[in-house]
Design an enzyme around this catalytic site. Sequence first.
Site, PDB file in Angstrom:
ATOM      1  CB  CYS A 122       1.936 -39.506 -13.312  1.00  0.00           C
ATOM      2  SG  CYS A 122       2.239 -38.617 -14.850  1.00  0.00           S
ATOM      3  CG  ASN A 156     -11.803 -36.419  -3.034  1.00  0.00           C
ATOM      4  OD1 ASN A 156     -12.958 -36.019  -2.889  1.00  0.00           O
ATOM      5  ND2 ASN A 156     -10.853 -36.236  -2.135  1.00  0.00           N
ATOM      6  CD  GLU A 157     -10.322 -32.051  -1.440  1.00  0.00           C
ATOM      7  OE1 GLU A 157      -9.239 -32.471  -1.016  1.00  0.00           O
ATOM      8  OE2 GLU A 157     -11.081 -31.336  -0.762  1.00  0.00           O
ATOM      9  CB  CYS A 162       3.453 -35.489 -12.504  1.00  0.00           C
ATOM     10  SG  CYS A 162       4.688 -36.783 -12.645  1.00  0.00           S
ATOM     11  CB  CYS A 164       7.439 -38.413 -14.396  1.00  0.00           C
ATOM     12  SG  CYS A 164       5.977 -38.581 -15.442  1.00  0.00           S
ATOM     13  CD  GLU A 310     -14.563 -33.533   1.089  1.00  0.00           C
ATOM     14  OE1 GLU A 310     -13.694 -33.076   1.854  1.00  0.00           O
ATOM     15  OE2 GLU A 310     -14.307 -34.336   0.183  1.00  0.00           O
ATOM     16  CG  PHE A 360      -7.306 -38.235  16.182  1.00  0.00           C
ATOM     17  CD1 PHE A 360      -8.060 -38.657  17.275  1.00  0.00           C
ATOM     18  CD2 PHE A 360      -6.101 -38.862  15.928  1.00  0.00           C
ATOM     19  CE1 PHE A 360      -7.594 -39.670  18.109  1.00  0.00           C
ATOM     20  CE2 PHE A 360      -5.628 -39.880  16.750  1.00  0.00           C
ATOM     21  CZ  PHE A 360      -6.385 -40.288  17.848  1.00  0.00           C
ATOM     22  CG  HIS A 361     -11.456 -34.738   9.582  1.00  0.00           C
ATOM     23  ND1 HIS A 361     -12.807 -34.481   9.455  1.00  0.00           N
ATOM     24  CD2 HIS A 361     -10.812 -33.804   8.842  1.00  0.00           C
ATOM     25  CE1 HIS A 361     -12.963 -33.431   8.648  1.00  0.00           C
ATOM     26  NE2 HIS A 361     -11.773 -33.002   8.269  1.00  0.00           N
TER      27      HIS A 361
HETATM   28  C1  GAL Z   1     -10.713 -33.214   1.839  1.00  0.00           C
HETATM   29  C2  GAL Z   1     -10.882 -34.585   1.232  1.00  0.00           C
HETATM   30  C3  GAL Z   1     -11.505 -35.568   2.191  1.00  0.00           C
HETATM   31  C4  GAL Z   1     -10.894 -35.431   3.543  1.00  0.00           C
HETATM   32  C5  GAL Z   1     -11.077 -34.022   4.042  1.00  0.00           C
HETATM   33  C6  GAL Z   1     -10.546 -33.797   5.431  1.00  0.00           C
HETATM   34  O1  GAL Z   1      -9.584 -32.628   1.315  1.00  0.00           O
HETATM   35  O2  GAL Z   1     -11.603 -34.532   0.043  1.00  0.00           O
HETATM   36  O3  GAL Z   1     -11.320 -36.861   1.679  1.00  0.00           O
HETATM   37  O4  GAL Z   1      -9.540 -35.750   3.461  1.00  0.00           O
HETATM   38  O5  GAL Z   1     -10.415 -33.155   3.179  1.00  0.00           O
HETATM   39  O6  GAL Z   1     -10.690 -32.462   5.821  1.00  0.00           O
HETATM   40 ZN    ZN Z   2       4.191 -37.723 -14.528  1.00  0.00          ZN
END
Ligand code: GAL
Ligand code: ZN
Length: 675
Positions: A122, A156-157, A162, A164, A310, A360-361
């Site tokens: 949260c 990250n992203e 939330c 709550c 990424e 599988f990524h």
């Molecule tokens: C992003 C994320 C990564 C990985 C990737 C897969 O959203 O920051 O950690 O999950 O996607 O496509």
């Molecule tokens: Zn919350």
Amino acid sequence: MMARLGMHTLTGERGLLFGGDYNPEQWPEHVWAEDVELMRAAGVNLVTVGVFSWARIEPEPGARDFGWLDRVLDLLGEGDIAVDLATPTASPPPWLGHRWPETLPVDESGHRLWYGSRNQFCPSSPVYRERALALVTDLADRYAGHPALALWHVGNEYTQICHCDESAKAFRTWLRERYGDLDTLNEAWGTTFWSQHYSDWAEIVTPRRAPYMINPAQRLDFWRFGSDALLAHYRAERDILRERTPDIPVTTNFMGLFKPVDYWSWAQEEDIVSNDWYPDPGDPLSPARTALTHDLMRGLAKGRPWLLMEQAANGVNGRPHNLPKPPGQLRLESLQAVARGADGLCYFQWRASRFGAERFHAAMVPPAGPDTRLHAEVRAHGQELRTLASVAGREVPARVAMVFDWANWWALEERGGPSDRLNATEQLLSYYLPFWERGVSVDVVPPWAGLSGYPLVVVPNLFLVSDRDAAGLTDYVRGGGVLVVGPFSGVVDPRAHVRTGRFPAPLREVLGASGEEWLPAPEDRPVRCRWAGGGEFAAHTWTELMAAEGAEAVAEFTEGDLAGRPTVLRHRTGRGVAWYVATMPEPTALGTLTARALADAGVTGVVAELPPGVEAVRRGDVLFLLNHGPTTVSVPIPHPARDLLTGSAAAGQVTLTPRAVVALRPSENDIEIIL
Ligand code: GAL
Ligand code: ZN
């Protein structure tokens, strides 16, 4: 004075950056040495480390295990690979949720989201905040001054929203700051409707699941609050890092046109704008959608270089059916980002995981190992990026601006409008496409940006507009600008209250036209229209009952109750021209309209004739041509040049096989380039 931190802090002698997310905690240490060796062979010079390592560093509350991370950073440093070190706060360990369930986020139905995946926190939880900041402090203290540390990657992203009780409390605090007192809030939210009057701050909650449609002003403020709540957390981490390492730039990875977070307000809090972008190989509009996203990043970075944090080397695994990338595609996509202002090209991730939800990524080193077609491509691409080192730091000149705003996006797509078929990002893309097809570069800007430097400004939609921004657009046209405004614009104010009077009220004068009814169109047949100069076209989904008030009707509806009424209007006013489009024209008609607006503004593409599927964009003095189409094509080029990627000379025209790219720098004797 210290120079502002930015991509230049990292590129310098390194040239363009190349690398990816590196998760060594998933591998025994003997693999690490092989990783560094392979990275060096592939030209990798930047890796992101530690994104999901909270549980590894703090296996139980208060513990610290940095030994493994010391060894990783040392190893990378010795290999001359710079580290983008992440604060591991995106994914708390199970112990946090187990001992302090109040740190777990709650959805709008009141359900708690559990650990077992990631991102389960949260944003307004004081316990989460305290634990996260303590860890970030120790991380920064430990690695400040480490020679490999080059960039901070906060969380990250950011995505978490939330509902709550703690979040409701924080929402009330945010509202108090915005409105001061309850009367003002009641007025802003229009609570005389449906008996929603609030008599005490304590009654206000987040827009939780309710029997029917929720107050749109409450929802709009909750979008705003959600973005701000996450930003507050990001800033708290960033401040700790800045204090300890003032010369290390800070970023957090964006996700393109991501609705919950207003990146205009975030970008100004970062030293470097970075983005994660995963084009769908199955989407025919992917190349243009991607170009648009890159242009948005450049806009967020105020024209400075940005970082593609990424991308995927091959298929992803988050879609139901994940199409792979054909050979050459990873290179094409990566170079597209360079052409549009990226100074770094990174992937998720370096080595494919053997376990976990993303096994599988795609990765730079696939499960089959380094001796593979895929890794060979990665390696060749990393090495070839060296030929483009001189492009680092260069800007992408654009003479067209396209306006996009998050508050508008939130307000436009709220339930209860005339139609849910009018989508902010799809409108943006449909107006962007004809520019992309013509090789006309576009800057994506917020409505409050200074516009006078652009001969042409396009507003695909601005349903929500402030008086001030509307006045800015009006002044822009009076001062000589050419403005194109799409349908259902100028409708509500920043509180989401409908502006009364003929629409679009605050833009009526500059557009020289106004309307009185919004008329969603039946979906089973096209809306027929005709250009004044001859030629028919089809439109769809949306129409408006408009009248010219000084503007000329450039096109009119030809059928039904609207027959003879204007559908596209053009108004010469002051020293400029304003266009209004009262429908959703089919792509070819938007192309015609774009060509006319470009002519009004005196703007042309970087290449005279562009075959379909070929993208053309100039960065600095280098002209990039990228063939996204399925056939081999010839493209006339404006000057004799040398292809930086191959070193070969070109004159007159170049031939591009499918997925081919050239980066043409004018030959020395070709002195001047018109930008
Ligand atoms: C992003 C994320 C990564 C990985 C990737 C897969 O959203 O920051 O950690 O999950 O996607 O496509
Ligand atoms: Zn919350």
